[in-house]
Design a protein around this motif. Structure first.
Motif, PDB file in Angstrom:
ATOM      1  N   ASP A  58      -5.341  33.226  -1.226  1.00  0.00           N
ATOM      2  CA  ASP A  58      -6.546  33.355  -0.407  1.00  0.00           C
ATOM      3  C   ASP A  58      -6.364  32.706   0.960  1.00  0.00           C
ATOM      4  O   ASP A  58      -7.191  32.874   1.844  1.00  0.00           O
ATOM      5  N   GLY A  59      -5.298  31.941   1.131  1.00  0.00           N
ATOM      6  CA  GLY A  59      -4.986  31.327   2.415  1.00  0.00           C
ATOM      7  C   GLY A  59      -5.699  30.011   2.644  1.00  0.00           C
ATOM      8  O   GLY A  59      -6.554  29.581   1.872  1.00  0.00           O
ATOM      9  N   LEU A  60      -5.323  29.368   3.724  1.00  0.00           N
ATOM     10  CA  LEU A  60      -5.937  28.117   4.169  1.00  0.00           C
ATOM     11  C   LEU A  60      -7.114  28.486   5.052  1.00  0.00           C
ATOM     12  O   LEU A  60      -6.940  29.180   6.060  1.00  0.00           O
ATOM     13  N   HIS A  61      -8.311  28.057   4.675  1.00  0.00           N
ATOM     14  CA  HIS A  61      -9.521  28.376   5.432  1.00  0.00           C
ATOM     15  C   HIS A  61      -9.832  27.250   6.412  1.00  0.00           C
ATOM     16  O   HIS A  61      -9.754  26.066   6.061  1.00  0.00           O
ATOM     17  N   LEU A  62     -10.181  27.652   7.623  1.00  0.00           N
ATOM     18  CA  LEU A  62     -10.531  26.703   8.673  1.00  0.00           C
ATOM     19  C   LEU A  62     -11.945  26.990   9.162  1.00  0.00           C
ATOM     20  O   LEU A  62     -12.261  28.115   9.555  1.00  0.00           O
ATOM     21  N   SER A  63     -12.784  25.982   9.163  1.00  0.00           N
ATOM     22  CA  SER A  63     -14.132  26.110   9.702  1.00  0.00           C
ATOM     23  C   SER A  63     -14.058  26.274  11.220  1.00  0.00           C
ATOM     24  O   SER A  63     -13.057  25.891  11.838  1.00  0.00           O
ATOM     25  N   PRO A  64     -15.101  26.805  11.848  1.00  0.00           N
ATOM     26  CA  PRO A  64     -15.097  26.886  13.309  1.00  0.00           C
ATOM     27  C   PRO A  64     -14.818  25.521  13.929  1.00  0.00           C
ATOM     28  O   PRO A  64     -15.358  24.513  13.508  1.00  0.00           O
ATOM     29  N   ASP A  65     -13.920  25.506  14.884  1.00  0.00           N
ATOM     30  CA  ASP A  65     -13.492  24.293  15.615  1.00  0.00           C
ATOM     31  C   ASP A  65     -12.578  23.360  14.810  1.00  0.00           C
ATOM     32  O   ASP A  65     -12.162  22.331  15.318  1.00  0.00           O
ATOM     33  N   GLU A  66     -12.269  23.690  13.564  1.00  0.00           N
ATOM     34  CA  GLU A  66     -11.398  22.831  12.753  1.00  0.00           C
ATOM     35  C   GLU A  66      -9.953  22.931  13.235  1.00  0.00           C
ATOM     36  O   GLU A  66      -9.487  23.990  13.647  1.00  0.00           O
ATOM     37  N   THR A  67      -9.236  21.816  13.150  1.00  0.00           N
ATOM     38  CA  THR A  67      -7.836  21.743  13.555  1.00  0.00           C
ATOM     39  C   THR A  67      -7.017  21.150  12.418  1.00  0.00           C
ATOM     40  O   THR A  67      -7.431  20.168  11.808  1.00  0.00           O
ATOM     41  N   GLU A  68      -5.880  21.745  12.134  1.00  0.00           N
ATOM     42  CA  GLU A  68      -4.962  21.234  11.114  1.00  0.00           C
ATOM     43  C   GLU A  68      -3.550  21.196  11.679  1.00  0.00           C
ATOM     44  O   GLU A  68      -3.167  22.049  12.486  1.00  0.00           O
ATOM     45  N   TYR A  69      -2.782  20.205  11.253  1.00  0.00           N
ATOM     46  CA  TYR A  69      -1.371  20.100  11.597  1.00  0.00           C
ATOM     47  C   TYR A  69      -0.580  20.430  10.342  1.00  0.00           C
ATOM     48  O   TYR A  69      -0.793  19.822   9.298  1.00  0.00           O
ATOM     49  N   LEU A  70       0.327  21.385  10.449  1.00  0.00           N
ATOM     50  CA  LEU A  70       1.045  21.892   9.285  1.00  0.00           C
ATOM     51  C   LEU A  70       2.535  21.977   9.564  1.00  0.00           C
ATOM     52  O   LEU A  70       2.948  22.186  10.703  1.00  0.00           O
ATOM     53  N   ARG A  71       3.329  21.865   8.508  1.00  0.00           N
ATOM     54  CA  ARG A  71       4.766  22.102   8.624  1.00  0.00           C
ATOM     55  C   ARG A  71       5.047  23.491   8.066  1.00  0.00           C
ATOM     56  O   ARG A  71       4.670  23.820   6.951  1.00  0.00           O
ATOM     57  N   VAL A  72       5.710  24.302   8.866  1.00  0.00           N
ATOM     58  CA  VAL A  72       6.048  25.666   8.475  1.00  0.00           C
ATOM     59  C   VAL A  72       7.520  25.713   8.089  1.00  0.00           C
ATOM     60  O   VAL A  72       8.373  25.170   8.793  1.00  0.00           O
TER      61      VAL A  72
END
Length: 89
Positions: A58-72
């Motif tokens: 279902d994926g990673l969901h982000l709320s409006p204006d949310e920021t996440e730092y991820l390692r790809v």
């Protein structure tokens, strides 16, 4: 954003250097990222991302204006399932 910066004491700083940034809408992103990225939902609705090959996710969901730092993981493509995101890499 491949490497986090070090301070004068050779300690990793908990911030990132300014990198390339692009806005992406729904669909597979036609480039690969390697290492850390910053993903921000720049739309007014929920956004969702996942690896392209994880079709059952279902994926990673982000709320409006949310920021996440991820390692790809190297060589894997990201798909924007919904919304509009800004990715710094």
């Amino acid at each position: 954003m491949r490497n986090l910066p070090f301070d004068g004491n050779n300690a990793i700083m908990q911030c990132s250097a300014l990198g390339n940034c692009k806005n992406f809408e729904a669909g597979v992103i036609d480039q690969t990222f390697d290492g850390y990225i910053r993903v921000k939902n720049i739309g007014e609705e929920m956004a969702a991302i996942r690896y392209q090959d994880q079709t059952g996710s279902d994926g990673l969901h982000l709320s409006p204006d949310e920021t996440e730092y991820l390692r790809v993981e190297r060589g894997r493509k990201i798909e924007v399932i919904a919304g509009t995101v800004n990715i710094m890499y």
